[in-house]
Design an enzyme around this catalytic site. Structure first.
Site, PDB file in Angstrom:
ATOM      1  N   ILE A  83       0.874  -1.172   0.000  1.00 40.14           N
ATOM      2  CA  ILE A  83       0.000   0.000   0.000  1.00 40.14           C
ATOM      3  C   ILE A  83       0.913   1.224   0.000  1.00 40.14           C
ATOM      4  O   ILE A  83       1.673   1.435   0.948  1.00 40.14           O
ATOM      5  CB  ILE A  83      -0.927   0.030   1.233  1.00 40.14           C
ATOM      6  CG1 ILE A  83      -1.748  -1.259   1.309  1.00 40.14           C
ATOM      7  CG2 ILE A  83      -1.832   1.264   1.178  1.00 40.14           C
ATOM      8  CD1 ILE A  83      -2.489  -1.425   2.631  1.00 40.14           C
ATOM      9  N   TYR A  84       0.858   2.003  -1.077  1.00 37.45           N
ATOM     10  CA  TYR A  84       1.712   3.175  -1.224  1.00 37.45           C
ATOM     11  C   TYR A  84       0.973   4.433  -0.777  1.00 37.45           C
ATOM     12  O   TYR A  84      -0.227   4.570  -1.003  1.00 37.45           O
ATOM     13  CB  TYR A  84       2.162   3.332  -2.676  1.00 37.45           C
ATOM     14  CG  TYR A  84       3.233   2.342  -3.052  1.00 37.45           C
ATOM     15  CD1 TYR A  84       4.575   2.637  -2.871  1.00 37.45           C
ATOM     16  CD2 TYR A  84       2.894   1.101  -3.572  1.00 37.45           C
ATOM     17  CE1 TYR A  84       5.556   1.727  -3.201  1.00 37.45           C
ATOM     18  CE2 TYR A  84       3.870   0.180  -3.908  1.00 37.45           C
ATOM     19  CZ  TYR A  84       5.198   0.503  -3.721  1.00 37.45           C
ATOM     20  OH  TYR A  84       6.165  -0.412  -4.056  1.00 37.45           O
ATOM     21  N   PHE A  85       1.733   5.347  -0.189  1.00 41.11           N
ATOM     22  CA  PHE A  85       1.195   6.608   0.318  1.00 41.11           C
ATOM     23  C   PHE A  85       1.966   7.774  -0.271  1.00 41.11           C
ATOM     24  O   PHE A  85       3.138   7.656  -0.609  1.00 41.11           O
ATOM     25  CB  PHE A  85       1.327   6.661   1.852  1.00 41.11           C
ATOM     26  CG  PHE A  85       0.490   5.651   2.563  1.00 41.11           C
ATOM     27  CD1 PHE A  85      -0.781   5.969   3.022  1.00 41.11           C
ATOM     28  CD2 PHE A  85       0.948   4.360   2.753  1.00 41.11           C
ATOM     29  CE1 PHE A  85      -1.561   5.030   3.664  1.00 41.11           C
ATOM     30  CE2 PHE A  85       0.174   3.405   3.397  1.00 41.11           C
ATOM     31  CZ  PHE A  85      -1.080   3.747   3.854  1.00 41.11           C
ATOM     32  N   VAL A  94      -2.171   6.007  -2.342  1.00 39.04           N
ATOM     33  CA  VAL A  94      -2.038   6.224  -3.781  1.00 39.04           C
ATOM     34  C   VAL A  94      -2.546   5.009  -4.544  1.00 39.04           C
ATOM     35  O   VAL A  94      -3.356   5.129  -5.458  1.00 39.04           O
ATOM     36  CB  VAL A  94      -0.563   6.503  -4.155  1.00 39.04           C
ATOM     37  CG1 VAL A  94      -0.386   6.614  -5.658  1.00 39.04           C
ATOM     38  CG2 VAL A  94      -0.054   7.739  -3.449  1.00 39.04           C
TER      39      VAL A  94
END
Length: 183
Positions: A36-38, A106
């Site tokens: 999970i990208y931020f 994102v």
């Protein structure tokens, strides 16, 4: 830690597994990864070439969760960059904290990854949801170590495996984002 990493698109997993076996690479593990990208509320990681993610790995019944920060790439040939990683207990609580302080999700990237070990290399065959097959070869170095010899040896190993093109400096996140933007 400095992660010296190069990846290339490959045609076929089974052919590459055969070639890895021929050079004596040992299969070490297979796992599912969910990243999970931020993005930061302060800087746009897409512009600064940084990454912050929560990675959950599953291998059989073992589940591990990590926060990883990746700094900007430090050369023009590979994905060499500083990497800081630590384990955490709960992905959702970490996500809640990140979002509470202004970070935003994102994208989630999912892949099945088969690992191999060969000399001082970690090799992975990556089956990413939504992308073609890829292979990554990396060497981990201590901060401050010269990475040029490691990078050269990675490209030599690709050559030994018959891969001379298809190299990609773009992350899987960016590749998936680019696919969405082109559709």
């Amino acid at each position: 830690m400095i992660e010296v990493e190069v990846k290339a698109k490959i045609d076929d997993f089974s052919l590459m597994e055969k070639k890895l076996g021929e050079i004596g690479a040992a299969k070490t593990k297979k796992e599912f990864q969910e990243d999970i990208y931020f993005n930061s509320p302060v800087v746009d990681f897409a512009k600064t070439d940084e990454a912050l993610r929560i990675r959950t790995t599953k291998e059989n019944d073992d589940v591990n969760i990590f926060i990883t920060y990746k700094g900007p790439k430090i050369d023009s040939k590979s994905k060499t960059r500083k990497e800081i990683e630590m384990s955490i207990e709960e992905s959702q609580k970490c996500t809640d904290i990140f979002e509470a302080v202004g970070f935003r999700k994102v994208r989630t990237v999912r892949k099945n990854r088969q690992y191999y070990s060969y000399k001082n290399f970690e090799i992975s065959l990556d089956d990413i949801e939504g992308l073609d097959p890829y292979m990554e070869i990396e060497i981990a170095l201590e901060d401050g170590e010269d990475y040029s010899n490691a990078q050269k040896s990675i490209f030599e190993l690709f050559e030994k495996l018959g891969i001379r093109d298809g190299f990609e400096r773009t992350s899987y996140l960016e590749l998936l984002e680019n696919l969405n933007n082109n559709n």
